[in-house]
Design a protein around this motif. Structure first.
Motif, PDB file in Angstrom:
ATOM      1  N   GLU A  78      43.120  31.460  16.343  1.00  0.00           N
ATOM      2  CA  GLU A  78      44.245  30.800  15.688  1.00  0.00           C
ATOM      3  C   GLU A  78      44.580  29.465  16.345  1.00  0.00           C
ATOM      4  N   SER A  79      44.362  29.376  17.643  1.00  0.00           N
ATOM      5  CA  SER A  79      44.686  28.139  18.364  1.00  0.00           C
ATOM      6  C   SER A  79      43.665  27.041  18.095  1.00  0.00           C
ATOM      7  N   GLY A  80      42.457  27.439  17.678  1.00  0.00           N
ATOM      8  CA  GLY A  80      41.390  26.467  17.489  1.00  0.00           C
ATOM      9  C   GLY A  80      40.578  26.229  18.744  1.00  0.00           C
ATOM     10  N   MET A  81      40.892  26.975  19.793  1.00  0.00           N
ATOM     11  CA  MET A  81      40.192  26.830  21.070  1.00  0.00           C
ATOM     12  C   MET A  81      38.880  27.607  21.048  1.00  0.00           C
ATOM     13  N   ARG A  82      37.866  27.111  21.731  1.00  0.00           N
ATOM     14  CA  ARG A  82      36.588  27.800  21.844  1.00  0.00           C
ATOM     15  C   ARG A  82      36.672  28.841  22.971  1.00  0.00           C
ATOM     16  N   PRO A  83      36.234  30.080  22.726  1.00  0.00           N
ATOM     17  CA  PRO A  83      36.258  31.106  23.777  1.00  0.00           C
ATOM     18  C   PRO A  83      35.515  30.666  25.041  1.00  0.00           C
ATOM     19  N   GLU A  84      34.491  29.820  24.890  1.00  0.00           N
ATOM     20  CA  GLU A  84      33.719  29.353  26.048  1.00  0.00           C
ATOM     21  C   GLU A  84      34.583  28.585  27.047  1.00  0.00           C
ATOM     22  N   ASN A  85      35.717  28.065  26.586  1.00  0.00           N
ATOM     23  CA  ASN A  85      36.610  27.317  27.470  1.00  0.00           C
ATOM     24  C   ASN A  85      37.709  28.187  28.070  1.00  0.00           C
ATOM     25  N   PHE A  86      37.678  29.477  27.735  1.00  0.00           N
ATOM     26  CA  PHE A  86      38.762  30.380  28.141  1.00  0.00           C
ATOM     27  C   PHE A  86      38.226  31.442  29.096  1.00  0.00           C
ATOM     28  N   HIS A  87      38.777  31.480  30.303  1.00  0.00           N
ATOM     29  CA  HIS A  87      38.394  32.491  31.296  1.00  0.00           C
ATOM     30  C   HIS A  87      39.530  33.499  31.479  1.00  0.00           C
ATOM     31  N   LEU A  88      39.172  34.756  31.486  1.00  0.00           N
ATOM     32  CA  LEU A  88      40.121  35.826  31.765  1.00  0.00           C
ATOM     33  C   LEU A  88      39.934  36.274  33.204  1.00  0.00           C
ATOM     34  N   GLU A  89      41.013  36.239  33.980  1.00  0.00           N
ATOM     35  CA  GLU A  89      40.959  36.672  35.376  1.00  0.00           C
ATOM     36  C   GLU A  89      41.527  38.080  35.476  1.00  0.00           C
ATOM     37  N   ILE A  90      40.682  39.000  35.898  1.00  0.00           N
ATOM     38  CA  ILE A  90      41.082  40.393  36.018  1.00  0.00           C
ATOM     39  C   ILE A  90      40.999  40.817  37.479  1.00  0.00           C
ATOM     40  N   THR A  91      41.713  41.880  37.819  1.00  0.00           N
ATOM     41  CA  THR A  91      41.655  42.403  39.182  1.00  0.00           C
ATOM     42  C   THR A  91      40.770  43.647  39.206  1.00  0.00           C
ATOM     43  N   GLU A  92      40.283  43.958  40.393  1.00  0.00           N
ATOM     44  CA  GLU A  92      39.402  45.111  40.549  1.00  0.00           C
ATOM     45  C   GLU A  92      40.086  46.423  40.178  1.00  0.00           C
ATOM     46  N   SER A  93      41.420  46.454  40.259  1.00  0.00           N
ATOM     47  CA  SER A  93      42.159  47.698  40.031  1.00  0.00           C
ATOM     48  C   SER A  93      41.987  48.244  38.623  1.00  0.00           C
ATOM     49  N   SER A 126      36.763  49.835  45.825  1.00  0.00           N
ATOM     50  CA  SER A 126      35.924  49.952  47.024  1.00  0.00           C
ATOM     51  C   SER A 126      34.428  49.832  46.739  1.00  0.00           C
ATOM     52  N   SER A 127      33.987  50.107  45.497  1.00  0.00           N
ATOM     53  CA  SER A 127      32.564  50.096  45.192  1.00  0.00           C
ATOM     54  C   SER A 127      32.098  48.703  44.801  1.00  0.00           C
ATOM     55  N   LEU A 128      30.978  48.260  45.379  1.00  0.00           N
ATOM     56  CA  LEU A 128      30.414  46.954  45.038  1.00  0.00           C
ATOM     57  C   LEU A 128      29.379  47.061  43.922  1.00  0.00           C
ATOM     58  N   SER A 129      29.017  48.266  43.550  1.00  0.00           N
ATOM     59  CA  SER A 129      27.965  48.432  42.545  1.00  0.00           C
ATOM     60  C   SER A 129      28.370  47.861  41.193  1.00  0.00           C
ATOM     61  N   TYR A 130      29.680  47.804  40.926  1.00  0.00           N
ATOM     62  CA  TYR A 130      30.113  47.289  39.621  1.00  0.00           C
ATOM     63  C   TYR A 130      29.759  45.818  39.449  1.00  0.00           C
ATOM     64  N   LEU A 131      29.561  45.101  40.552  1.00  0.00           N
ATOM     65  CA  LEU A 131      29.226  43.675  40.446  1.00  0.00           C
ATOM     66  C   LEU A 131      27.889  43.470  39.744  1.00  0.00           C
ATOM     67  N   THR A 132      27.013  44.455  39.817  1.00  0.00           N
ATOM     68  CA  THR A 132      25.710  44.333  39.161  1.00  0.00           C
ATOM     69  C   THR A 132      25.765  44.764  37.696  1.00  0.00           C
ATOM     70  N   ARG A 133      26.883  45.398  37.286  1.00  0.00           N
ATOM     71  CA  ARG A 133      26.977  45.909  35.920  1.00  0.00           C
ATOM     72  C   ARG A 133      27.947  45.133  35.044  1.00  0.00           C
ATOM     73  N   LEU A 134      28.978  44.589  35.638  1.00  0.00           N
ATOM     74  CA  LEU A 134      29.990  43.898  34.842  1.00  0.00           C
ATOM     75  C   LEU A 134      29.530  42.483  34.481  1.00  0.00           C
ATOM     76  N   PRO A 135      29.861  42.013  33.280  1.00  0.00           N
ATOM     77  CA  PRO A 135      29.435  40.682  32.831  1.00  0.00           C
ATOM     78  C   PRO A 135      30.367  39.592  33.354  1.00  0.00           C
ATOM     79  N   ILE A 136      30.428  39.433  34.667  1.00  0.00           N
ATOM     80  CA  ILE A 136      31.368  38.483  35.258  1.00  0.00           C
ATOM     81  C   ILE A 136      30.662  37.178  35.619  1.00  0.00           C
ATOM     82  N   LEU A 169      23.991  36.944  43.781  1.00  0.00           N
ATOM     83  CA  LEU A 169      24.173  37.567  42.474  1.00  0.00           C
ATOM     84  C   LEU A 169      24.269  36.535  41.345  1.00  0.00           C
ATOM     85  N   GLY A 170      24.164  35.254  41.703  1.00  0.00           N
ATOM     86  CA  GLY A 170      24.231  34.206  40.695  1.00  0.00           C
ATOM     87  C   GLY A 170      25.623  33.975  40.148  1.00  0.00           C
ATOM     88  N   LEU A 171      26.660  34.258  40.944  1.00  0.00           N
ATOM     89  CA  LEU A 171      28.047  34.094  40.520  1.00  0.00           C
ATOM     90  C   LEU A 171      28.674  32.868  41.180  1.00  0.00           C
TER      91      LEU A 171
END
Length: 214
Positions: A78-93, A126-136, A169-171
């Motif tokens: 609705e805003s006309g913004m491209r998703p590629e310009n929008f980052h969502l910051e989430i916490t590990e919790s 506490s687990s670092l394994s999610y870093l290899t699975r999540l699309p971050i 990890l290429g991040l």
């Protein structure tokens, strides 16, 4: 985000966001933030290049809400913004006890083009394994680590480890809470080139931000 209260004065999000999560107001506040962030971006998009990113913090409760994916998609469209310009910051919790569901939702957001960053990295899950699975795309080093890198070798080693792990990890990696040139030099010397903190700017409102762009 700041709350200007007639009775309390300026209230920081560190104080009112936990209360909003407790009462359930975080759902409507979160939607309001995403909407206004996208609108704000469009108001200054002519001043920045196509690679400029808008990043918004998302509460774990907000993220887990049924309909979060669809409502976020609609607000950005609705805003006309491209998703590629929008980052969502989430916490590990938000991954605790909901990893499969969270992964599915993040995959859908990523497929639309949204960027994903892990905020306050190193203080939660506490687990670092999610870093290899999540699309971050990015890790943000928590400011508690950054604040003490010049005075405590242990924190310096933690920060250096996070930087090296991100590279492997290429991040992308961003250091939060950078307040001194000493901290900046430490990070630069170890390969971290993106910063956030008072050394560069205090939080500003939209009008002040546009002046900075000018």
């Amino acid at each position: 985000m700041r709350w200007h209260s007639e009775k309390l004065g300026l209230v920081s999000p560190a104080e009112f966001i936990p209360e909003a999560e407790y009462t359930g107001l975080i759902y409507s506040i979160g939607q309001w933030v995403i909407h206004n962030a996208a609108q704000a971006f469009c108001s200054f998009s002519d001043k920045v290049d196509q690679g400029f990113k808008m990043a918004v913090n998302v509460s774990a409760l907000q993220f887990q809400q049924t309909g979060f994916f669809r409502s976020t998609e609609l607000l950005i469209k609705e805003s006309g913004m491209r998703p590629e310009n929008f980052h969502l910051e989430i916490t590990e919790s938000l991954l605790v006890g909901n990893e499969r569901r969270a992964l599915n939702k993040l995959d859908r957001l990523k497929a639309l083009g949204f960027g994903i960053a892990i905020d306050d990295f190193g203080t939660g899950y506490s687990s670092l394994s999610y870093l290899t699975r999540l699309p971050i795309d990015k890790l943000k080093i928590d400011q508690e680590f950054v604040r003490q890198i010049a005075t405590d070798d242990r924190y310096g080693r933690i920060v250096e480890t996070i930087i090296n792990m991100s590279k492997n990890l290429g991040l992308e990696v961003i250091a939060e809470g950078v307040e001194t040139e000493t901290q900046k030099r430490f990070l630069l010397n170890r390969g971290c080139v993106q910063f956030q903190g008072y050394l560069f700017s205090k939080p500003v409102n939209l009008d002040q931000f546009k002046q900075l762009l000018d």
